[in-house]
Design a protein around this motif. Structure first.
Motif, PDB file in Angstrom:
ATOM      1  N   THR A   1       0.834  -1.197   0.000  1.00 11.21           N
ATOM      2  CA  THR A   1       0.000   0.000   0.000  1.00 11.21           C
ATOM      3  C   THR A   1       0.872   1.252   0.000  1.00 11.21           C
ATOM      4  OG1 THR A   1      -1.720  -1.170   1.228  1.00 11.21           O
ATOM      5  CG2 THR A   1      -1.785   1.221   1.310  1.00 11.21           C
ATOM      6  N   ILE A   2       0.436   2.258  -0.778  1.00 15.02           N
ATOM      7  CA  ILE A   2       1.132   3.543  -0.784  1.00 15.02           C
ATOM      8  C   ILE A   2       0.194   4.630  -0.264  1.00 15.02           C
ATOM      9  CG2 ILE A   2       2.791   2.978  -2.588  1.00 15.02           C
ATOM     10  CD1 ILE A   2       0.954   4.368  -4.616  1.00 15.02           C
ATOM     11  N   LYS A   3       0.771   5.617   0.395  1.00 15.06           N
ATOM     12  CA  LYS A   3       0.005   6.727   0.964  1.00 15.06           C
ATOM     13  C   LYS A   3       0.783   8.025   0.777  1.00 15.06           C
ATOM     14  CE  LYS A   3      -3.275   4.236   2.804  1.00 15.06           C
ATOM     15  NZ  LYS A   3      -4.621   4.301   2.313  1.00 15.06           N
ATOM     16  N   PRO A   4       0.076   9.127   0.522  1.00 10.83           N
ATOM     17  CA  PRO A   4       0.763  10.415   0.461  1.00 10.83           C
ATOM     18  C   PRO A   4       1.027  10.950   1.868  1.00 10.83           C
ATOM     19  CG  PRO A   4      -1.563  10.719   0.013  1.00 10.83           C
ATOM     20  CD  PRO A   4      -1.333   9.241   0.179  1.00 10.83           C
ATOM     21  N   VAL A   5       2.126  11.663   2.005  1.00 10.21           N
ATOM     22  CA  VAL A   5       2.440  12.355   3.255  1.00 10.21           C
ATOM     23  C   VAL A   5       2.226  13.836   2.978  1.00 10.21           C
ATOM     24  CG1 VAL A   5       4.237  12.902   4.939  1.00 10.21           C
ATOM     25  CG2 VAL A   5       4.112  10.606   3.938  1.00 10.21           C
ATOM     26  N   PHE A   6       1.353  14.447   3.763  1.00 12.68           N
ATOM     27  CA  PHE A   6       1.030  15.858   3.571  1.00 12.68           C
ATOM     28  C   PHE A   6       1.900  16.737   4.451  1.00 12.68           C
ATOM     29  CE2 PHE A   6      -3.149  13.767   2.685  1.00 12.68           C
ATOM     30  CZ  PHE A   6      -3.151  14.003   1.328  1.00 12.68           C
ATOM     31  N   GLN A   7       2.157  17.944   3.964  1.00 11.67           N
ATOM     32  CA  GLN A   7       2.918  18.922   4.726  1.00 11.67           C
ATOM     33  C   GLN A   7       2.123  20.222   4.729  1.00 11.67           C
ATOM     34  OE1 GLN A   7       6.732  19.769   3.026  1.00 11.67           O
ATOM     35  NE2 GLN A   7       7.425  20.907   4.805  1.00 11.67           N
ATOM     36  N   THR A   8       1.944  20.791   5.912  1.00 13.04           N
ATOM     37  CA  THR A   8       1.225  22.054   6.043  1.00 13.04           C
ATOM     38  C   THR A   8       2.218  23.205   6.030  1.00 13.04           C
ATOM     39  OG1 THR A   8      -0.451  20.957   7.392  1.00 13.04           O
ATOM     40  CG2 THR A   8      -0.402  23.349   7.475  1.00 13.04           C
ATOM     41  N   GLU A   9       1.892  24.237   5.270  1.00  9.63           N
ATOM     42  CA  GLU A   9       2.706  25.446   5.230  1.00  9.63           C
ATOM     43  C   GLU A   9       1.811  26.628   5.567  1.00  9.63           C
ATOM     44  OE1 GLU A   9       4.589  25.694   1.413  1.00  9.63           O
ATOM     45  OE2 GLU A   9       5.500  23.717   1.605  1.00  9.63           O
ATOM     46  N   TYR A  10       2.344  27.554   6.371  1.00  7.80           N
ATOM     47  CA  TYR A  10       1.577  28.720   6.797  1.00  7.80           C
ATOM     48  C   TYR A  10       2.069  29.968   6.091  1.00  7.80           C
ATOM     49  CZ  TYR A  10      -0.108  25.638  10.438  1.00  7.80           C
ATOM     50  OH  TYR A  10      -0.683  24.590  11.094  1.00  7.80           O
TER      51      TYR A  10
ATOM     52  N   THR B   1      -1.733  26.143   3.896  1.00  7.30           N
ATOM     53  CA  THR B   1      -1.911  25.332   2.699  1.00  7.30           C
ATOM     54  C   THR B   1      -1.349  23.949   2.960  1.00  7.30           C
ATOM     55  OG1 THR B   1       0.202  25.988   1.744  1.00  7.30           O
ATOM     56  CG2 THR B   1      -1.717  27.304   1.148  1.00  7.30           C
ATOM     57  N   VAL B   2      -1.779  23.021   2.149  1.00  5.20           N
ATOM     58  CA  VAL B   2      -1.284  21.653   2.265  1.00  5.20           C
ATOM     59  C   VAL B   2      -0.659  21.252   0.938  1.00  5.20           C
ATOM     60  CG1 VAL B   2      -3.487  20.588   1.609  1.00  5.20           C
ATOM     61  CG2 VAL B   2      -1.863  19.315   2.990  1.00  5.20           C
ATOM     62  N   ASN B   3       0.472  20.582   1.038  1.00  2.74           N
ATOM     63  CA  ASN B   3       1.162  20.064  -0.129  1.00  2.74           C
ATOM     64  C   ASN B   3       1.502  18.603   0.126  1.00  2.74           C
ATOM     65  OD1 ASN B   3       1.415  22.562  -1.656  1.00  2.74           O
ATOM     66  ND2 ASN B   3       2.833  23.191  -0.054  1.00  2.74           N
ATOM     67  N   VAL B   4       1.664  17.849  -0.935  1.00  4.38           N
ATOM     68  CA  VAL B   4       2.105  16.470  -0.801  1.00  4.38           C
ATOM     69  C   VAL B   4       3.627  16.495  -0.737  1.00  4.38           C
ATOM     70  CG1 VAL B   4       2.159  14.186  -1.849  1.00  4.38           C
ATOM     71  CG2 VAL B   4       0.099  15.585  -2.026  1.00  4.38           C
ATOM     72  N   LYS B   5       4.154  16.051   0.394  1.00  2.00           N
ATOM     73  CA  LYS B   5       5.609  16.041   0.587  1.00  2.00           C
ATOM     74  C   LYS B   5       6.240  14.856  -0.138  1.00  2.00           C
ATOM     75  CE  LYS B   5       9.064  16.065   4.254  1.00  2.00           C
ATOM     76  NZ  LYS B   5       9.292  16.063   5.691  1.00  2.00           N
ATOM     77  N   GLN B   6       5.610  13.687  -0.007  1.00  2.00           N
ATOM     78  CA  GLN B   6       6.109  12.476  -0.656  1.00  2.00           C
ATOM     79  C   GLN B   6       5.025  11.401  -0.607  1.00  2.00           C
ATOM     80  OE1 GLN B   6       9.430  10.776   1.473  1.00  2.00           O
ATOM     81  NE2 GLN B   6       8.544  11.247   3.455  1.00  2.00           N
ATOM     82  N   VAL B   7       5.238  10.340  -1.354  1.00  2.00           N
ATOM     83  CA  VAL B   7       4.357   9.172  -1.306  1.00  2.00           C
ATOM     84  C   VAL B   7       5.212   8.019  -0.781  1.00  2.00           C
ATOM     85  CG1 VAL B   7       2.961   7.568  -2.666  1.00  2.00           C
ATOM     86  CG2 VAL B   7       2.941  10.014  -3.217  1.00  2.00           C
ATOM     87  N   VAL B   8       4.692   7.349   0.257  1.00  2.00           N
ATOM     88  CA  VAL B   8       5.472   6.300   0.917  1.00  2.00           C
ATOM     89  C   VAL B   8       4.684   4.988   0.963  1.00  2.00           C
ATOM     90  CG1 VAL B   8       6.715   7.951   2.377  1.00  2.00           C
ATOM     91  CG2 VAL B   8       4.594   6.919   3.216  1.00  2.00           C
ATOM     92  N   GLN B   9       5.417   3.890   1.168  1.00  5.72           N
ATOM     93  CA  GLN B   9       4.763   2.603   1.411  1.00  5.72           C
ATOM     94  C   GLN B   9       4.272   2.598   2.854  1.00  5.72           C
ATOM     95  OE1 GLN B   9       7.564  -0.472   0.430  1.00  5.72           O
ATOM     96  NE2 GLN B   9       7.060  -0.373  -1.732  1.00  5.72           N
ATOM     97  N   ALA B  10       3.096   2.051   3.062  1.00  7.73           N
ATOM     98  CA  ALA B  10       2.514   2.034   4.400  1.00  7.73           C
ATOM     99  C   ALA B  10       1.720   0.740   4.582  1.00  7.73           C
ATOM    100  CB  ALA B  10       1.591   3.232   4.585  1.00  7.73           C
TER     101      ALA B  10
END
Length: 138
Positions: A46-55, A63-72
């Protein structure tokens, strides 16, 4: 240009983009559910995106951006199935590690999140248009 304050349209647009990445990873996970491989290394995980919040300091908006996609999730499961054409020399296959129930829940949550982002965009557009109408003096 980078120092320009964010608009609500940019915030909602970035959130929609992040939800699309989440939807695509969920779709990929569901597409690989139930599959098998000849080895643990070849089995889908399974893969999942990791979100990163920036102010944005100027507006206080986040705002939210996708930092990376990882196996989970779980590791693939070994199963004895010597009649399977993908079985290894010992007669084992490795089942792809996808929890279909969890993925369906994620898909529903993602669809709701995307729908909420669209509503934010539509509400902001309506407010801008109504504000412009005030200036016209009807």
């Amino acid at each position: 240009m980078a120092d320009q304050p964010l608009t609500i349209f940019q915030v909602a647009g970035r959130a929609m983009s992040a939800q699309l990445v989440r939807m695509n990873t969920t779709a990929s996970n569901l597409a690989n559910a139930g599959g098998v491989a000849s080895s643990e290394a070849e089995a889908y995980r399974t893969i999942k995106p990791v979100f990163q919040t920036e102010y944005d300091k100027a507006t206080g908006l986040a705002t939210v951006n996708v930092k990376q996609v990882v196996q989970a999730g779980e590791a693939p499961t070994k199963r004895y199935d010597p009649t399977n054409p993908q079985a290894d020399a010992d007669g084992n296959v490795w089942e792809n590690a996808v929890d279909e129930t969890r993925e369906l829940v994620d898909m529903m949550e993602t669809a709701r999140g995307y729908q909420n982002d669209v509503q934010v965009m539509n509400t902001a557009k309506t407010l801008v248009l109504d504000t412009l109408k005030l200036g016209q003096g009807s």
